[in-house]
Design a protein around this motif. Structure first.
Motif, PDB file in Angstrom:
ATOM      1  N   UNK A 100       0.828  -1.205   0.000  1.00  0.00           N
ATOM      2  CA  UNK A 100       0.000   0.000   0.000  1.00  0.00           C
ATOM      3  C   UNK A 100       0.866   1.261   0.000  1.00  0.00           C
ATOM      4  N   UNK A 101       1.978   1.220   0.723  1.00  0.00           N
ATOM      5  CA  UNK A 101       2.902   2.351   0.722  1.00  0.00           C
ATOM      6  C   UNK A 101       3.460   2.574  -0.686  1.00  0.00           C
ATOM      7  N   UNK A 102       3.837   1.478  -1.349  1.00  0.00           N
ATOM      8  CA  UNK A 102       4.398   1.574  -2.690  1.00  0.00           C
ATOM      9  C   UNK A 102       3.367   2.113  -3.691  1.00  0.00           C
ATOM     10  N   UNK A 103       2.114   1.761  -3.504  1.00  0.00           N
ATOM     11  CA  UNK A 103       1.063   2.251  -4.406  1.00  0.00           C
ATOM     12  C   UNK A 103       0.978   3.772  -4.375  1.00  0.00           C
ATOM     13  N   UNK A 104       1.188   4.357  -3.204  1.00  0.00           N
ATOM     14  CA  UNK A 104       1.124   5.821  -3.110  1.00  0.00           C
ATOM     15  C   UNK A 104       2.275   6.470  -3.874  1.00  0.00           C
ATOM     16  N   UNK A 105       3.317   5.687  -4.159  1.00  0.00           N
ATOM     17  CA  UNK A 105       4.471   6.197  -4.906  1.00  0.00           C
ATOM     18  C   UNK A 105       4.388   5.857  -6.393  1.00  0.00           C
ATOM     19  N   UNK A 106       3.232   5.368  -6.828  1.00  0.00           N
ATOM     20  CA  UNK A 106       3.017   5.117  -8.243  1.00  0.00           C
ATOM     21  C   UNK A 106       3.392   3.730  -8.733  1.00  0.00           C
ATOM     22  N   UNK A 107       3.651   2.797  -7.806  1.00  0.00           N
ATOM     23  CA  UNK A 107       3.994   1.433  -8.200  1.00  0.00           C
ATOM     24  C   UNK A 107       2.729   0.580  -8.359  1.00  0.00           C
ATOM     25  N   UNK A 108       2.761  -0.311  -9.331  1.00  0.00           N
ATOM     26  CA  UNK A 108       1.751  -1.370  -9.430  1.00  0.00           C
ATOM     27  C   UNK A 108       2.327  -2.559  -8.662  1.00  0.00           C
ATOM     28  N   UNK A 109       1.549  -3.158  -7.777  1.00  0.00           N
ATOM     29  CA  UNK A 109       2.105  -4.179  -6.888  1.00  0.00           C
ATOM     30  C   UNK A 109       1.334  -5.489  -6.940  1.00  0.00           C
ATOM     31  N   UNK A 224      -0.825   6.764   6.114  1.00  0.00           N
ATOM     32  CA  UNK A 224      -1.003   5.330   5.884  1.00  0.00           C
ATOM     33  C   UNK A 224      -0.951   4.565   7.207  1.00  0.00           C
ATOM     34  N   UNK A 225      -1.757   4.995   8.152  1.00  0.00           N
ATOM     35  CA  UNK A 225      -1.725   4.381   9.477  1.00  0.00           C
ATOM     36  C   UNK A 225      -2.404   3.015   9.467  1.00  0.00           C
ATOM     37  N   UNK A 226      -1.747   2.004  10.051  1.00  0.00           N
ATOM     38  CA  UNK A 226      -2.389   0.690  10.126  1.00  0.00           C
ATOM     39  C   UNK A 226      -3.568   0.740  11.103  1.00  0.00           C
ATOM     40  N   UNK A 227      -4.595  -0.045  10.837  1.00  0.00           N
ATOM     41  CA  UNK A 227      -5.775  -0.035  11.694  1.00  0.00           C
ATOM     42  C   UNK A 227      -5.444  -0.492  13.110  1.00  0.00           C
ATOM     43  N   UNK A 228      -4.301  -1.159  13.272  1.00  0.00           N
ATOM     44  CA  UNK A 228      -3.879  -1.608  14.593  1.00  0.00           C
ATOM     45  C   UNK A 228      -3.493  -0.447  15.500  1.00  0.00           C
ATOM     46  N   UNK A 229      -3.389   0.767  14.953  1.00  0.00           N
ATOM     47  CA  UNK A 229      -3.120   1.944  15.773  1.00  0.00           C
ATOM     48  C   UNK A 229      -4.384   2.436  16.482  1.00  0.00           C
ATOM     49  N   UNK A 230      -5.541   2.067  15.988  1.00  0.00           N
ATOM     50  CA  UNK A 230      -6.793   2.602  16.523  1.00  0.00           C
ATOM     51  C   UNK A 230      -6.994   2.184  17.973  1.00  0.00           C
TER      52      UNK A 230
END
Length: 291
Positions: A100-109, A224-230
Motif C-alpha cells: 500500500x505504501x508503494x502504491x502511493x508512490x506510483x507502483x503497481x504491486x 497510511x496508518x495501520x488499523x492496529x493503531x486505533x
C-alpha cells in the motif's frame, strides 16, 4: 521533572541501560501532534511513575495511557511503531502494508508472487513495477521491540535476487526480469546491514532509514496508518480485520459494513469510524528537524 527525570537510568528493549531523555520523549509526543501544553501535561502525569531502571516499554505504555485520555487520535499516532508490530504474527499483513505504501508512490504491486530462478523456485513478498522497471521486495517483519535486521538479511535477499534477476528466453539469450532488490523492515538495520545493502546497490527501508524516506516518514506523510493503531478497537477486533486482509485505517472508511458484520454496537462503530477519519485526515506535518 527536568531535574529528577534526566538523572534516571532506563532499560532499553535490548537490555542496555541509558539515561532517560525528556527531550526525546517530548519530541516523540510532538511528532504525534501534541502541542506544548499537552506535552507538559503528559510529562507531569508521568513523573510519579518513573523509577530507576524502568524499561522504555513501560514508559511508552504509561505515556500512551495518559495521552489516550487527552486525545485518542494523537495517542493513535504516538503508537505507530507498536501498531505496525501488531500486524503479526504472520508476515502477510505487513507485506500488504508495504504494498500500500508503494502504491502511493506510483507502483503497481502484487503480493506473494512465485517465480522460477536459475537454481530454485522463489516466493517474492511484493513485486512492484514502475517506469518499466520491476522491483523484488522482501519484507522482514519483527514483532519484538529492539530486534534489528542484521547483515545476514540483505546478504540472503541479494543471493535470491541474483537467482531470479534474469530469465532465459532462448538457448543462449537472457533478459532482465527484476531490476532492483529491496529489503523493507519495521525495525532498524544494523550498520553492517546498511553498508552491505548499499554496497550491493540494494534499496533498504527501515523504521528510520533512509533519512526522510523511511517507513515512518511514508506513513506520516501519506496518512497510511495501520488499523492496529486505533485505540477504539480491541485486540480481537483488530485481528479479525487483519484476517479479512484489511490493514489500513483508510480502508475502514469504505468498509463500515465489516464492523457491522463483526457484531459491534452502533455507538462503538461511530466511535471507531470517527477515530479512523481523524487519523486519516491528519494534516500536521513535521519539519526536517523533527524527522
Amino acid at each position: 521533572m527536568a531535574q529528577s527525570g534526566e538523572k534516571l537510568a532506563v532499560t532499553k528493549s535490548s537490555g542496555e541501560k541509558a539515561a532517560f531523555s525528556i527531550r526525546k520523549l517530548s519530541s516523540s509526543l510532538r511528532r504525534a501532534g501534541a502541542d506544548a501544553r499537552m506535552v507538559q501535561d503528559v510529562l507531569a502525569a508521568l513523573e510519579p511513575s518513573l523509577y530507576e531502571g524502568i524499561s522504555t516499554k513501560k514508559i511508552y505504555r504509561k505515556a500512551f495511557s495518559i495521552l489516550k485520555k487527552l486525545s485518542r487520535p494523537i495517542a493513535a499516532r504516538y503508537s505507530l511503531k507498536q501498531g505496525i508490530m501488531q500486524l503479526g504474527p504472520s508476515g502477510f499483513p505487513f507485506e500488504k502494508f508495504v504494498a500500500e505504501i508503494l502504491k502511493t508512490q506510483g507502483y503497481a504491486t502484487q503480493i506473494g508472487v512465485f517465480v522460477d530462478g536459475h537454481c530454485v523456485r522463489h516466493e517474492i513478498d511484493v513485486m512492484a513495477i514502475k517506469d518499466g522497471n520491476t522491483h523484488m521486495i522482501e519484507c522482514k517483519f519483527h514483532n519484538l521491540a529492539g530486534t534489528k535486521s542484521d547483515v545476514k538479511i540483505p546478504m540472503y535477499i541479494h543471493s535470491r535476487f541474483k537467482d531470479v534477476e534474469q530469465v532465459q528466453v532462448a538457448e543462449n539469450e537472457f533478459t532482465t526480469r527484476f531490476h532492483k532488490s529491496w529489503v523493507v523492515t519495521n525495525t532498524r538495520f544494523t550498520d553492517d546491514a546498511i553498508r552491505y545493502g548499499t554496497c550491493m546497490g540494494m534499496h533498504l527501508m527501515g523504521w528510520d532509514f533512509p533519512a526522510k524516506s523511511s517507513l515512518k516518514d511514508f506513513v506520516n506523510s501519506y496518512d497510511l496508518y495501520p488499523l492496529t493503531c486505533l485505540t477504539t478497537l480491541t485486540h480481537a477486533e483488530k485481528q479479525q480485520l487483519l484476517n479479512n486482509e484489511f490493514v489500513l485505517c483508510r480502508e475502514l472508511l469504505d468498509n463500515r459494513q465489516l464492523l457491522v458484520k463483526a457484531g459491534l454496537k452502533q455507538h462503538r462503530i461511530d466511535s471507531i469510524m470517527q477515530e479512523a477519519r481523524n487519523l486519516c485526515s491528519y494534516s500536521y506535518r513535521r519539519t526536517s528537524q523533527d524527522l
